[in-house]
Design an enzyme around this catalytic site. Structure first.
Site, mmCIF file in Angstrom:
data_model
loop_
_atom_site.group_PDB
_atom_site.id
_atom_site.type_symbol
_atom_site.label_atom_id
_atom_site.label_comp_id
_atom_site.label_asym_id
_atom_site.label_seq_id
_atom_site.Cartn_x
_atom_site.Cartn_y
_atom_site.Cartn_z
ATOM 1 N N GLY A 181 -14.616 11.479 5.420
ATOM 2 C CA GLY A 181 -15.487 10.315 5.456
ATOM 3 C C GLY A 181 -15.411 9.527 4.158
ATOM 4 N N ASP A 218 0.958 -9.051 -7.887
ATOM 5 C CA ASP A 218 0.155 -9.568 -6.779
ATOM 6 C C ASP A 218 1.021 -10.276 -5.745
ATOM 7 O OD1 ASP A 218 -2.305 -8.673 -7.703
ATOM 8 O OD2 ASP A 218 -2.702 -10.482 -8.855
ATOM 9 N N SER A 273 -4.656 -2.609 -8.899
ATOM 10 C CA SER A 273 -4.296 -4.005 -8.725
ATOM 11 C C SER A 273 -3.014 -4.141 -7.929
ATOM 12 C CB SER A 273 -4.162 -4.719 -10.065
ATOM 13 O OG SER A 273 -3.173 -4.114 -10.831
ATOM 14 N N GLU A 290 0.711 -8.860 -14.101
ATOM 15 C CA GLU A 290 -0.268 -8.745 -13.018
ATOM 16 C C GLU A 290 0.026 -9.720 -11.897
ATOM 17 O OE1 GLU A 290 -3.023 -8.059 -10.427
ATOM 18 O OE2 GLU A 290 -2.888 -6.805 -12.206
ATOM 19 N N ASP A 320 -15.927 8.373 0.418
ATOM 20 C CA ASP A 320 -16.151 9.024 -0.872
ATOM 21 C C ASP A 320 -15.917 7.998 -1.971
ATOM 22 O OD1 ASP A 320 -13.242 9.197 -1.856
ATOM 23 O OD2 ASP A 320 -13.111 10.261 0.053
ATOM 24 N N ASP A 354 -8.126 8.940 6.709
ATOM 25 C CA ASP A 354 -9.033 9.505 5.716
ATOM 26 C C ASP A 354 -8.246 10.277 4.662
ATOM 27 O OD1 ASP A 354 -11.362 10.154 4.459
ATOM 28 O OD2 ASP A 354 -12.091 11.529 6.011
ATOM 29 N N ILE A 355 -8.605 10.082 3.414
ATOM 30 C CA ILE A 355 -7.995 10.817 2.298
ATOM 31 C C ILE A 355 -8.974 11.905 1.880
ATOM 32 C CG2 ILE A 355 -7.030 10.663 -0.024
ATOM 33 C CD1 ILE A 355 -5.433 9.135 2.079
#
EC number: 3.4.14.10
Length: 594
Positions: free
Chosen positions: A572, A276, A494, A272, A574, A536-537
């Site tokens: 928009g 990062d 992550s 992790e 979601d 937007d997705i």
């Protein structure tokens, strides 16, 4: 000397008449945890008393004032002394007297925490409770299901930890799914290469970073939190930089709560933390980067030559944010990414609200706090843990905190679509915040059918805080990373959170160089002016509540089954991808116009 009978009676007097207020109580042992045995009265335990902060009823209004664009006070962030003046911590005098009367002498202060060590026997009497050992898989914790405090201390004490917070610590990385890759030369971002693996050049193209060159001396800094014995590796970052022709830079490390910076490939947990730091540097180099490593052990070892089973019981949240708040603004990064969370229902509400308020105080100081939304889609456990065993969607904390910016996930390349593991939904603890009222109403009124809304309403709280707020690429294709000197592919939300943190670092760089303040608490700005700076997705959906953990692909014993459970990505906001993915150049123009 007191006789043993008189001494025992004196100890019992500490618990009986004074301990008349149950501060926190669980209706049942959380799902997955099993009582092993009552703790011996001679076992040692280290606990933290979170002193109450005053005037927190004014926190939201102060955030609204400082974080809402167009307000005359927008961006006039506070410093440490301002916070202590506006939101002072309750006096510890009465608490210290209470502990002293119980014979407790190992006491220390950390911000608004009073940390102390004692025996289980004394703690049981002090809090009118019974500490026991509980197990969940390989994890064993010393916990209780309720505790009480004296009536005269209820105004001074928020909570005692760790007591009723069992949790199920999990980071959002897919390091357990990391797959080794052959050594490959650096590749330019082309449709063919980015469709297979996501590299730094791909991120430049995907999020329109262009040829922007940040200034390492601008004052913009990026941070990330590491928990669960994770520590980023210097050598792996250097290899990553060499692989992708990134000018070499290192990162600094600060240790919190006995955290350990383990640089040994053979013993360290790196998956992790490496993800990062490598992705932050990929996006924001050469801006300075700092890693905060928070240990799970208590602030001190209580008079013991060797640690006991009680020495690894603290969750990191309180210690982590108290440490950050104890530092002046000049010593803190202005954006911090975190990829660590629990199912919201496993976090006692007192505790969740305390942590969320600390995050809100960070926002008042001009620091953007990011959290990966999680990798379990609409939910994994999907069963209430209050003893009723009701099927329900499972939101993830701290992503549900309204003062944090939760980062969801996308998949695919050119175009991106919603990743089916992206956690999102609605909080059962926190009501919908002012800044997202219009966006969430638009989703509920225009992008989910009445029948679906009626069906889902028995499993979720549509009046709760909606999350995530934004998103970035998570998986499929994977990210290429370096781990123990070798090439791997990894991902998850992550990965999305540090990518977004790097972009916020660039935006802060642009504003600081223009003589402006940092972005700070970001959400009011995101849901208003900055919404235009996101792509937007509108395709894809999240999954979950089907008896399979979306993160691990394994069955969930006792998990709730909710047919047809999913969230769709829509026009928009979601609850899969939030407002969408960032377009840096558009965002830069918008933040410089403020």
């Amino acid at each position: 000397m007191l006789s043993s009978t008189l001494y025992a009676g004196w100890l019992l007097s500490l618990a009986a008449p004074a301990l008349c207020v149950v501060q926190e109580k669980l209706s049942a042992v959380p799902s997955g945890w099993t009582l092993i045995e009552d703790a011996s009265e001679s076992d040692t335990i280290t606990l933290s008393i979170a002193l109450a902060r005053q005037n927190l009823d004014q926190l939201e209004s102060k955030l609204t004032t400082l974080a809402t664009p167009g307000n005359p006070e927008y961006g006039k962030w506070l410093d440490q002394s301002d916070i202590e003046s506006l939101f002072p911590t309750a006096s510890d005098d009465a608490v210290l007297q209470w502990l002293k009367a119980a014979g407790i002498t190992q006491v220390s202060r950390q911000g608004s925490l009073v940390n102390f060590a004692t025996t289980v026997g004394t703690a049981n009497k002090l809090f009118d409770t019974k500490f026991s050992y509980y197990r969940n898989g390989a994890s064993q914790k010393l916990r209780t299901t309720q505790y009480s405090i004296p009536d005269h201390l209820t105004e001074s004490i928020d909570l005692i930890a760790p007591t009723v917070f069992f949790g199920k610590e999990q980071n959002s990385a897919l390091s357990s799914h990391a797959v080794k890759l052959p050594a490959l030369p650096r590749r330019a971002a082309t449709n063919s290469s980015c469709a297979n693996l996501i590299t730094p050049d791909c991120l430049v193209e995907m999020y329109n970073l262009g040829d922007y060159k940040p200034d390492a001396s601008s004052g913009s800094r990026v941070g990330f939190g590491s928990f669960l014995n994770e520590s980023a590796n210097y050598a792996d970052l250097a290899a990553y930089e060499q692989l992708f022709n990134i000018p070499p830079q290192n990162f600094s490390v600060e240790l919190i709560n006995r955290g350990v910076n383990d640089q040994n490939w053979a013993t360290a947990s790196l998956g992790e933390a490496n993800l990062d730091v490598e992705l932050i540097v990929a996006v924001s180099h050469p801006l300075p980067v700092v890693e905060f490593i928070t240990g799970g052990s208590p602030p001190f070892v209580p008079n013991a030559d060797e640690p006991t089973a009680a020495d690894n019981q603290n969750e990191p949240y309180l210690q982590y944010y108290e440490y950050l708040l104890s530092k002046p603004n000049s010593h803190l990064p202005q954006v911090i990414s975190n990829s660590y969370g629990d199912d919201e229902q496993t976090v006692p509400e007192y505790y969740a609200r305390r942590v969320c308020n600390l995050i809100g105080l960070m926002g008042l100081r001009g620091i953007t706090v990011l959290e990966s939304s999680g990798d379990t889609g609409i939910g994994s456990a999907c069963m209430s843990n209050d003893g009723t065993n009701k099927p329900q969607f499972t939101p993830t904390f701290p992503g549900t905190c309204p003062f944090i910016t939760a980062v969801g996930g996308t998949q695919s390349y050119a175009p991106e679509v919603a990743w089916d593991g992206s956690s999102g939904g609605f909080s059962n603890y926190f009501s919908r915040p002012w800044y997202q009222s219009f966006a969430v109403d638009n989703y509920l009124n225009n992008h989910i059918t009445k029948d679906t809304k009626k069906y889902y309403s028995q499993y979720t709280n549509f009046k709760g805080r909606g999350f995530p707020d934004v998103s970035a690429h998570s998986l499929t294709p994977y990210y290429e990373v370096v781990l123990t000197g070798k090439h791997y592919k990894s991902g998850g939300t992550s990965a999305a959170s540090p990518v977004f943190a790097g972009i916020v670092g660039l935006l802060n760089d642009a504003r600081l160089r223009a003589g402006k303040s940092t972005l700070g608490f970001l959400n009011p700005l995101l849901y208003s002016i900055l919404a235009e700076g996101f792509t937007d997705i509108t395709a894809g959906s999240s999954i979950g509540c089907n008896g399979i953990n979306p993160q691990t692909g394994k069955p969930v014993p006792g998990g709730g089954i909710i047919p047809y459970a999913h969230w769709n990505a829509t026009a928009g906001w979601d609850p899969v991808t939030g407002l969408g993915v960032p377009d840096f150049m558009k965002l830069k123009e918008l933040v410089l116009s403020l």
